[in-house]
Design an enzyme around this catalytic site. Sequence first.
Site, short mmCIF file in Angstrom:
data_model
loop_
_atom_site.label_atom_id
_atom_site.label_comp_id
_atom_site.label_asym_id
_atom_site.label_seq_id
_atom_site.Cartn_x
_atom_site.Cartn_y
_atom_site.Cartn_z
N HIS A 78 0.86 -1.19 0.00
CA HIS A 78 0.00 0.00 0.00
C HIS A 78 0.90 1.24 0.00
CE1 HIS A 78 -3.19 2.79 1.18
NE2 HIS A 78 -4.03 1.84 0.78
N ASP B 178 -7.86 -5.48 0.03
CA ASP B 178 -8.32 -6.33 -1.08
C ASP B 178 -7.93 -7.79 -0.93
OD1 ASP B 178 -7.53 -3.49 -2.92
OD2 ASP B 178 -9.55 -4.31 -2.71
C1 SDX Z 1 -6.28 -0.01 -2.83
O1 SDX Z 1 -4.50 4.51 -1.98
C2 SDX Z 1 -5.44 3.86 -1.33
O2 SDX Z 1 -5.84 4.22 -0.25
C3 SDX Z 1 -6.04 2.68 -2.09
C4 SDX Z 1 -7.03 1.83 -1.31
C5 SDX Z 1 -8.30 2.58 -1.02
O3 SDX Z 1 -8.99 2.19 -0.07
O4 SDX Z 1 -8.65 3.50 -1.82
O5 SDX Z 1 -6.44 1.40 -0.09
C6 SDX Z 1 -7.43 0.59 -2.10
O6 SDX Z 1 -6.06 0.32 -3.97
C7 SDX Z 1 -5.39 -0.98 -2.09
C8 SDX Z 1 -4.14 -1.42 -2.95
C9 SDX Z 1 -4.60 -2.54 -3.88
N1 SDX Z 1 -3.53 -2.89 -4.84
C10 SDX Z 1 -2.91 -4.07 -4.78
O7 SDX Z 1 -3.06 -4.91 -3.89
C11 SDX Z 1 -1.98 -4.33 -5.98
C12 SDX Z 1 -0.63 -4.85 -5.48
N2 SDX Z 1 0.04 -3.79 -4.74
C13 SDX Z 1 1.00 -2.97 -5.48
O8 SDX Z 1 0.72 -2.80 -6.83
C14 SDX Z 1 1.46 -1.75 -4.70
O9 SDX Z 1 1.73 -2.17 -3.43
C15 SDX Z 1 0.56 -0.53 -4.63
C16 SDX Z 1 0.12 -0.07 -5.98
C17 SDX Z 1 -0.64 -0.80 -3.79
C18 SDX Z 1 1.37 0.59 -3.96
O10 SDX Z 1 2.38 0.91 -4.83
P1 SDX Z 1 3.46 2.06 -4.45
O11 SDX Z 1 3.12 2.77 -3.21
O12 SDX Z 1 3.68 2.88 -5.67
O13 SDX Z 1 4.71 1.23 -4.08
P2 SDX Z 1 5.77 0.73 -5.11
O14 SDX Z 1 5.06 0.16 -6.31
O15 SDX Z 1 6.75 1.81 -5.30
O16 SDX Z 1 6.40 -0.49 -4.30
C19 SDX Z 1 7.44 -0.27 -3.38
C20 SDX Z 1 8.33 -1.52 -3.53
C21 SDX Z 1 8.71 -1.81 -4.97
O17 SDX Z 1 9.97 -2.45 -4.95
P3 SDX Z 1 11.29 -1.53 -5.30
O18 SDX Z 1 11.03 -0.88 -6.65
O19 SDX Z 1 11.39 -0.53 -4.18
O20 SDX Z 1 12.44 -2.52 -5.34
O21 SDX Z 1 7.59 -2.66 -3.07
C22 SDX Z 1 7.42 -3.59 -4.14
C23 SDX Z 1 7.68 -2.82 -5.43
O22 SDX Z 1 8.21 -3.70 -6.43
N3 SDX Z 1 6.02 -4.02 -4.08
C24 SDX Z 1 5.63 -5.28 -4.23
C25 SDX Z 1 4.22 -5.24 -4.06
N4 SDX Z 1 3.84 -3.99 -3.84
C26 SDX Z 1 4.95 -3.23 -3.86
N5 SDX Z 1 6.30 -6.42 -4.48
C27 SDX Z 1 5.55 -7.56 -4.57
N6 SDX Z 1 4.19 -7.60 -4.42
C28 SDX Z 1 3.51 -6.46 -4.16
N7 SDX Z 1 2.16 -6.50 -4.01
#
Ligand code: SDX
Length: 438
Positions: free
Chosen positions: A314, A372
């Site tokens: 998140h 989720d």
């Molecule tokens: C919702 O914003 C909100 O409040 C949203 C929400 C709401 O109520 O409105 O809470 C609802 O959208 C919840 C989130 C649902 N999405 C997912 O579950 C999809 C999987 N999660 C990721 O795509 C990600 O965690 C996000 C999109 C939720 C957050 O992305 P960020 O904040 O941009 O973080 P990032 O992509 O920069 O990740 C940071 C690091 C990265 O590694 P590095 O580049 O630093 O090496 O963490 C890794 C990412 O690769 N990472 C993951 C991961 N999520 C982040 N690695 C593996 N699996 C994951 N799920």
Amino acid sequence: MDATAQDKKNTKSAKLTVDGKDVALPVHDGSIGPSVMDIGKLYAQTGMFTYDPGFTSTGSCESKITYIDGDEGVLLYRGYPIEQLAEHGDFLETCYLLLYGELPNPTQKADFDFRVTRHTMVHEQMSRFFQGFRRDAHPMAVMCGSVGALAAFYHDSTDISDPLQRMIASIRMIAKMPTLAAMAYKYNVGQPFVYPKNDLDYATNFLRMCYAVPTEDYKPNPVLAKAMDRIFILHADHEQNASTSTVRLAGSSGANPFACIAAGIACLWGPAHGGANEAALKMLAEIGTVDRIPEFIKRAKDKNDSFRLMGFGHRVYKNYDPRAKLMQKTAHEVLKELGIKDDPLLDVAIELERIALHDEYFIEKKLYPNVDFYSGITLKAMGFPTSMFTVLFAVARTVGWIAQWNEMIEDPNQKIGRPRQLYTGAERRDYVQVDKRK
Ligand code: SDX
């Protein structure tokens, strides 16, 4: 709206030095949480923009609606902890709280429930509007189209400068979303639409519109209705997430509320946002059994693999999402009520969570289950197809979107949102006739 932080006398400022010139940036303090540096005059003072793709360190607005502490795993709606609202309240009470800022007294609650209940029907022409879709259209595509089309039916509540019309539109949105969502489901499965009933509570009414058939009486299940109501509460609002920011930006141009909510639905559909509940269940099904979890954990950590653990991570929560705990509790209650002893997907989810929470990659990146992760298991057990999961998220989030939209319009400092950019494209060059080009 009370005096904004900007209007209060500023005593604090931060100093920025640009090309040897000191610039004072006013600092505004919130009631809780991080303070902000006001950069509204930065371009005029320095000729430079700030740069923050994804808005990781940028506050887009001032708001009094929802507060999140990502490090502590705290979520407050108008100051009330989500755990207490989910335990003691109901969804329409939460809607009143988000819209008006206070919990309703008994008279206010009865009046609000009455007003919402009597706006649950949609214009009869809407059913013909649905006939234009293919039966196998994704329900989120149907919701984008049908919610945007509400502006074509309810002209009398699109003047956003009129507080009365804004409130009528707000009530209509909250009331009609479950009806449209149920219609999208019924159309998809080829069953006749079911009209709402005014003697049912919000969640029971919705479940009946989804699952009642003309051939037999519908028997409400209070345990499932309570679970549905709690799921709506948990998804109602979440500060300035992507879809809420979309609604605010659309609304800042003066677009009508139905168009703004349709824009929010479109943004929520993405798998990185509200579409993650559908993607998370598909991921659990793809993993299939507990022994295949390590293979997927390895893929999630592989930089060269685009696979991510859906339902994990998140932007704000760097601790456990408080909603995920409540969703897991709800999953167990629903499976127990339905006599589902062992759901292999739940077994995979619980083991996947256990492994991930002990894996140094997830610990270092502070990746925890989000709202989720467990919702899909519950919704599947209740009989919803995965394609309906994000629709249910949109039904719940409509009140958050509409509360934030109202707050934006009432903000005296509000203006059209128009970000700038860092331009790295071609510099000025003259046109070349086609026969002169290489
Ligand atoms: C919702 O914003 C909100 O409040 C949203 C929400 C709401 O109520 O409105 O809470 C609802 O959208 C919840 C989130 C649902 N999405 C997912 O579950 C999809 C999987 N999660 C990721 O795509 C990600 O965690 C996000 C999109 C939720 C957050 O992305 P960020 O904040 O941009 O973080 P990032 O992509 O920069 O990740 C940071 C690091 C990265 O590694 P590095 O580049 O630093 O090496 O963490 C890794 C990412 O690769 N990472 C993951 C991961 N999520 C982040 N690695 C593996 N699996 C994951 N799920």
